[in-house]
Motif scaffolding. Structure first.
Motif, PDB file in Angstrom:
ATOM      1  N   ARG A 271       0.825  -1.216   0.000  1.00 20.19           N
ATOM      2  CA  ARG A 271       0.000   0.000   0.000  1.00 20.19           C
ATOM      3  C   ARG A 271       0.861   1.269   0.000  1.00 20.19           C
ATOM      4  N   ASP A 272       1.998   1.209   0.692  1.00 18.53           N
ATOM      5  CA  ASP A 272       2.893   2.376   0.743  1.00 18.53           C
ATOM      6  C   ASP A 272       3.323   2.807  -0.660  1.00 18.53           C
ATOM      7  N   ILE A 273       3.609   1.830  -1.518  1.00 20.16           N
ATOM      8  CA  ILE A 273       4.058   2.138  -2.888  1.00 20.16           C
ATOM      9  C   ILE A 273       2.940   2.890  -3.628  1.00 20.16           C
ATOM     10  N   ILE A 274       1.713   2.397  -3.449  1.00 17.23           N
ATOM     11  CA  ILE A 274       0.578   3.000  -4.165  1.00 17.23           C
ATOM     12  C   ILE A 274       0.270   4.386  -3.595  1.00 17.23           C
ATOM     13  N   GLU A 275       0.376   4.521  -2.258  1.00  9.81           N
ATOM     14  CA  GLU A 275       0.146   5.836  -1.638  1.00  9.81           C
ATOM     15  C   GLU A 275       1.204   6.841  -2.060  1.00  9.81           C
ATOM     16  N   ASN A 276       2.459   6.391  -2.071  1.00  7.93           N
ATOM     17  CA  ASN A 276       3.543   7.306  -2.445  1.00  7.93           C
ATOM     18  C   ASN A 276       3.441   7.757  -3.895  1.00  7.93           C
ATOM     19  N   ALA A 277       2.809   6.947  -4.720  1.00  9.32           N
ATOM     20  CA  ALA A 277       2.618   7.328  -6.127  1.00  9.32           C
ATOM     21  C   ALA A 277       1.378   8.213  -6.294  1.00  9.32           C
ATOM     22  N   GLY A 278       0.675   8.460  -5.179  1.00 11.21           N
ATOM     23  CA  GLY A 278      -0.478   9.378  -5.229  1.00 11.21           C
ATOM     24  C   GLY A 278      -1.813   8.703  -5.532  1.00 11.21           C
ATOM     25  N   GLY A 280      -3.299   6.341  -3.432  1.00 15.00           N
ATOM     26  CA  GLY A 280      -3.755   5.651  -2.220  1.00 15.00           C
ATOM     27  C   GLY A 280      -5.268   5.506  -2.131  1.00 15.00           C
ATOM     28  N   GLU A 281      -5.999   6.564  -2.496  1.00 10.27           N
ATOM     29  CA  GLU A 281      -7.466   6.513  -2.348  1.00 10.27           C
ATOM     30  C   GLU A 281      -8.122   5.601  -3.385  1.00 10.27           C
ATOM     31  N   TYR A 282      -7.348   5.137  -4.341  1.00 10.73           N
ATOM     32  CA  TYR A 282      -7.918   4.288  -5.389  1.00 10.73           C
ATOM     33  C   TYR A 282      -7.596   2.797  -5.200  1.00 10.73           C
ATOM     34  N   PRO A 319      -2.718  -6.292  -5.204  1.00 10.87           N
ATOM     35  CA  PRO A 319      -2.999  -4.861  -5.152  1.00 10.87           C
ATOM     36  C   PRO A 319      -3.685  -4.399  -6.435  1.00 10.87           C
ATOM     37  N   GLY A 320      -4.372  -3.278  -6.353  1.00 11.32           N
ATOM     38  CA  GLY A 320      -5.020  -2.714  -7.533  1.00 11.32           C
ATOM     39  C   GLY A 320      -5.151  -1.207  -7.406  1.00 11.32           C
ATOM     40  N   ILE A 321      -5.281  -0.554  -8.529  1.00 13.69           N
ATOM     41  CA  ILE A 321      -5.609   0.877  -8.574  1.00 13.69           C
ATOM     42  C   ILE A 321      -6.790   1.010  -9.515  1.00 13.69           C
ATOM     43  N   TYR A 322      -7.845   1.667  -9.035  1.00 11.12           N
ATOM     44  CA  TYR A 322      -9.092   1.759  -9.808  1.00 11.12           C
ATOM     45  C   TYR A 322      -9.493   3.219  -9.921  1.00 11.12           C
TER      46      TYR A 322
END
Ligand SMILES: [Mn+2]
Length: 355
Positions: A271-278, A280-282, A319-322
């Motif tokens: 999750r840290d990787i996804i949050e750091n890439a901006g 996180g909320e997705y 993990p996913g980003i939506y």
């Protein structure tokens, strides 16, 4: 050690003299034999498998470590359970509070007239730690799913519908030896990929879109689970950035996986990787869940999981980003947790594939 023996040991440590397994897959776990209904009753030194005429012939050959008893219209399952309990002087019965319907609970309370002890957790806890033969079944199911993926990557082309690709994935798994689906296959494309559990529709695949496929099958009752997202024709810079972020997060999740890691810490590594890439909320869902006879088992690798993952657990890393209304990416493997790390049971490639 047989699974019945493991259950008897767990009963002993909980001071339980009798356990009634109602749950279909727990009955399979205990006996090695799947029936749509029936009962398994376990006492400290003995176990009984109760089934009806539809299954009795096969049950007598296949049930392990339990006496097989046939119930009939005049000697019903509940009569047999009552007799076993009476003959053994049982006054407290462990029941599966998570599986038993309220109606069945009331009915059996009326018939047995003894106190029930909630005991769902006995089998659930044992099932968390897989023996090598259980992991082998998961791997066999996964290899079949990978064959299907391999085929479908050559089959996918613009103009096909999500439904057609879904049907092809399922057909390929079946013809390669799957005994059933592990869960409803997901194949979504375009804006539909932003829904983590989107439902396949008549939407057509088209160039410039992502296609997300989440599917698995069963071997000897054990499930596999994999997700791959591929692109058709070309990707935008944003699509590539999101894909690479999810992949990086997925690799971080895998590196964090080992026996003893707290579920939420494994989740956080990704999750840290996804949050750091901006983004996180997705990323709204947990990183992973355990897989076995059930497609969703515990423990989880999620922000709410305070328990450590034991050696022998098989857990997903997904993990996913939506991005609502735009697109989504999810990449999912299954990890077999070991003392020193994790054995990745998924062999399908996960670099960005543009078909
Ligand atoms: Mn999954």
């Amino acid at each position: 050690m047989s699974n019945i023996k493991k259950i008897q040991q767990a009963m002993l440590s909980e001071g339980l003299d009798a356990l009634w397994l109602y749950d279909e897959l727990d009955r399979l776990y205990a006996s090695g034999f799947l029936t749509s209904d029936g009962a398994v009753v376990i006492l400290p030194e003995k176990a009984y498998f109760i089934t009806d005429s539809r299954y009795i012939e096969a049950a007598r050959l296949e049930v392990r470590d339990a006496e097989v008893i046939m119930c009939t219209n005049t000697d019903r399952e509940s009569d047999i359970i009552k007799r076993i309990l009476n003959e053994n002087g049982i006054t407290e019965l462990g029941v599966q509070d998570g599986s038993l319907s309220y109606r069945e609970y009331l009915r059996m309370q009326g018939i047995l007239d003894i106190s029930f002890v909630p005991s769902q957790n006995i089998t659930a806890a044992l099932r968390e730690i897989k023996e090598r033969c259980e992991v082998d079944n998961i791997v066999r199911a996964q290899r079949i799913a990978e064959k299907a993926l391999d085929f479908v990557l050559g089959f996918i082309k613009p103009g096909l519908t999500e439904r057609e690709v879904t049907a092809e994935i399922e057909y390929q798994m079946t013809r390669n030896g799957a005994e059933g689906l592990a869960f409803e296959t997901i194949c979504v494309t375009g804006a539909n990929t932003s829904r983590p559990h989107g439902v396949p529709s008549d939407n057509k695949l088209k160039s410039g879109d992502f296609v997300t496929m989440d599917f698995g099958c069963k071997i000897n009752g054990y499930c596999s689970d994999m997700t791959r997202t591929v692109a058709l024709g070309s990707v935008t810079g944003e699509m590539r950035r999101v894909y690479e972020t999810v992949l990086e997060a997925q690799l971080a999740g895998e590196r964090a996986a080992h026996a003893g890691v707290i579920g939420r810490d494994m989740d956080k590594a990704a999750r840290d990787i996804i949050e750091n890439a901006g983004y996180g909320e997705y990323f709204g869902h947990g990183l992973g869940h355990s897989v076995g006879l059930y497609i969703h088992e515990s423990p989880n690798a999620s922000p709410r999981e305070g328990r450590p993952l034991p050696a022998g657990t098989v857990v997903t890393n997904e993990p996913g980003i939506y991005l609502p209304g735009k697109f989504g990416v999810r990449i999912e493997d299954m990890l077999h947790i070991t003392k020193d790390g994790a054995e990745n049971l998924t062999k399908a490639p996960k670099n960005l594939i543009i078909l």
